[in-house]
Design an enzyme around this catalytic site. Structure first.
Site, short mmCIF file in Angstrom:
data_model
loop_
_atom_site.label_atom_id
_atom_site.label_comp_id
_atom_site.label_asym_id
_atom_site.label_seq_id
_atom_site.Cartn_x
_atom_site.Cartn_y
_atom_site.Cartn_z
N SER A 68 0.99 28.91 49.05
CA SER A 68 1.84 27.73 48.86
C SER A 68 1.92 26.86 50.10
O SER A 68 2.99 26.32 50.44
CB SER A 68 3.25 28.15 48.39
OG SER A 68 3.18 28.81 47.13
N ASN A 101 -9.60 26.34 48.38
CA ASN A 101 -10.01 27.24 47.30
C ASN A 101 -9.58 26.61 45.97
O ASN A 101 -8.40 26.66 45.61
CB ASN A 101 -9.36 28.61 47.48
CG ASN A 101 -9.68 29.56 46.32
OD1 ASN A 101 -10.61 29.33 45.55
ND2 ASN A 101 -8.90 30.62 46.21
N TRP A 102 -10.54 26.03 45.26
CA TRP A 102 -10.22 25.36 44.01
C TRP A 102 -9.95 26.33 42.87
O TRP A 102 -9.49 25.93 41.80
CB TRP A 102 -11.36 24.42 43.60
CG TRP A 102 -11.45 23.18 44.44
CD1 TRP A 102 -10.73 22.89 45.57
CD2 TRP A 102 -12.30 22.06 44.20
NE1 TRP A 102 -11.09 21.67 46.06
CE2 TRP A 102 -12.05 21.12 45.23
CE3 TRP A 102 -13.25 21.75 43.23
CZ2 TRP A 102 -12.72 19.90 45.31
CZ3 TRP A 102 -13.92 20.53 43.32
CH2 TRP A 102 -13.65 19.62 44.33
N LYS A 103 -10.30 27.60 43.06
CA LYS A 103 -10.15 28.61 42.00
C LYS A 103 -10.90 28.13 40.74
O LYS A 103 -11.97 27.53 40.86
CB LYS A 103 -8.68 28.91 41.75
CG LYS A 103 -7.95 29.30 43.04
CD LYS A 103 -6.54 29.77 42.83
CE LYS A 103 -5.90 30.10 44.17
NZ LYS A 103 -4.54 30.66 44.02
N GLU A 113 -2.80 36.35 52.89
CA GLU A 113 -2.16 35.69 51.77
C GLU A 113 -1.16 36.63 51.12
O GLU A 113 -1.55 37.49 50.32
CB GLU A 113 -3.20 35.26 50.73
CG GLU A 113 -4.12 34.15 51.20
CD GLU A 113 -4.79 33.48 50.01
OE1 GLU A 113 -4.63 32.27 49.85
OE2 GLU A 113 -5.46 34.18 49.23
N HIS A 161 -10.04 38.04 47.38
CA HIS A 161 -8.81 37.30 47.05
C HIS A 161 -7.96 38.16 46.13
O HIS A 161 -8.47 38.87 45.27
CB HIS A 161 -9.16 35.97 46.39
CG HIS A 161 -8.00 35.03 46.28
ND1 HIS A 161 -7.03 35.19 45.31
CD2 HIS A 161 -7.64 33.95 47.01
CE1 HIS A 161 -6.13 34.24 45.45
NE2 HIS A 161 -6.48 33.46 46.48
N GLY A 167 0.77 30.53 44.69
CA GLY A 167 1.02 29.79 43.46
C GLY A 167 2.45 29.87 42.96
O GLY A 167 2.74 29.44 41.85
N GLU A 217 -6.33 37.58 43.56
CA GLU A 217 -6.54 37.38 42.12
C GLU A 217 -7.74 38.17 41.64
O GLU A 217 -7.73 38.72 40.53
CB GLU A 217 -6.71 35.89 41.83
CG GLU A 217 -5.41 35.13 42.02
CD GLU A 217 -5.57 33.64 42.28
OE1 GLU A 217 -4.55 32.98 42.48
OE2 GLU A 217 -6.73 33.16 42.28
N GLY A 266 -4.76 26.65 48.26
CA GLY A 266 -5.03 26.73 46.83
C GLY A 266 -4.73 25.44 46.11
O GLY A 266 -5.48 24.47 46.17
N GLY A 267 -3.60 25.39 45.39
CA GLY A 267 -3.27 24.24 44.55
C GLY A 267 -3.31 22.91 45.25
O GLY A 267 -3.77 21.90 44.70
#
Length: 252
Positions: free
Chosen positions: A213, A10-12, A168, A96, A174, A98, A234-235
């Site tokens: 994470s 997931n590049w967001k 999640e 998600h 994050g 966010e 994610g990151g």
């Protein structure tokens, strides 16, 4: 030994056209190392076409980060399932944390999107998770159960065969703070039990992903748990070698 079979990036709201090329080349070079693991990349809408072109001949699937529940019409700024299908999208992230927080997405909205996605034959990746205060108040399972009940409401067994559930914990997204393998497994086991209770054999086969994470240095221990079938990354998914290492960890 790893039980993972699915890893989703997931590049967001990150990335550019150069990253789509770089990532596709790195994954292609490392593909043999994680053969048998389904790998999905979810870039922003603006990069879907580029990514689709780069991975056309590879065993990498394309995913989107959201979708509208509407088929078409006067919905400015929205993207329909059919539009994503035309680009080759196979997986769509829904709910998600966010988006739940920043766009006030409700469970009812997520359920409508899940219905649209699965009716079209695509795979809905439905995200659930508790925040830190809910965990500290020992409400983790009650929060997640409510999210499952409402976000999957109305889906038939046939549609549920097109669903992935991603746990999640919001406090781990994050933040660098990760649920321990035991903590993650405890929640995953309860999710699996709920799915089996409500959807029997279909529920037993729904892939369960962990996100929060996840990195190359903790992926193997997470993926070795009995009810963790992969990861929503994610990151770390923005770094080609790091993401490839996570995919290798999934293969075990």
């Amino acid at each position: 030994m790893s039980n993972a079979s699915l890893v989703i990036a997931n590049w967001k709201m990150n990335g550019n056209r150069a990253l789509t090329r770089e990532m596709s080349e790195i994954l292609r070079d490392n593909q043999a190392d994680f053969k048998g693991v389904k790998v999905v990349v979810c870039p922003p809408y603006t990069l879907l076409a580029d990514m689709a072109g780069h991975i056309y001949y590879d065993e990498i699937a394309l995913g989107a980060q959201n979708v509208s529940q509407h088929e078409n019409g006067a919905h400015t700024g929205e993207i329909s399932v059919a539009m994503l299908q035309e680009l080759g999208v196979e997986y769509i992230l829904l709910g998600h944390s966010e988006r739940r927080a920043e766009q006030q997405e409700s469970n009812d909205s997520i359920a409508a999107k899940a219905a649209a996605v699965t009716q079209a034959g695509l795979t809905a990746v439905v995200c659930v998770g508790e925040d830190k205060s809910q965990r500290e108040a020992d409400k983790t399972w009650s929060v997640i159960q409510a999210q499952l009940e409402q976000s999957l409401a109305g889906l038939s067994a046939k549609q549920m065969a097109r669903v992935v559930v991603a746990y999640e914990p919001i406090w781990a997204i994050g933040t660098g703070e990760t649920a321990s393998p035991a903590q993650a497994q405890e929640v995953h086991a309860k999710i699996r039990g709920w799915l089996v209770e409500n959807y029997q054999q279909v529920g037993a086969r729904v892939p369960l992903l962990y996100g929060g994470s996840v990195k190359a240095n903790n992926a193997e221990s997470l993926f070795s748990e009995a009810d963790i079938d992969g990861g929503l990354i994610g990151g770390a998914s923005l770094k080609g070698e790091e993401f490839s290492a996570i995919c290798r960890a999934a293969k075990g």
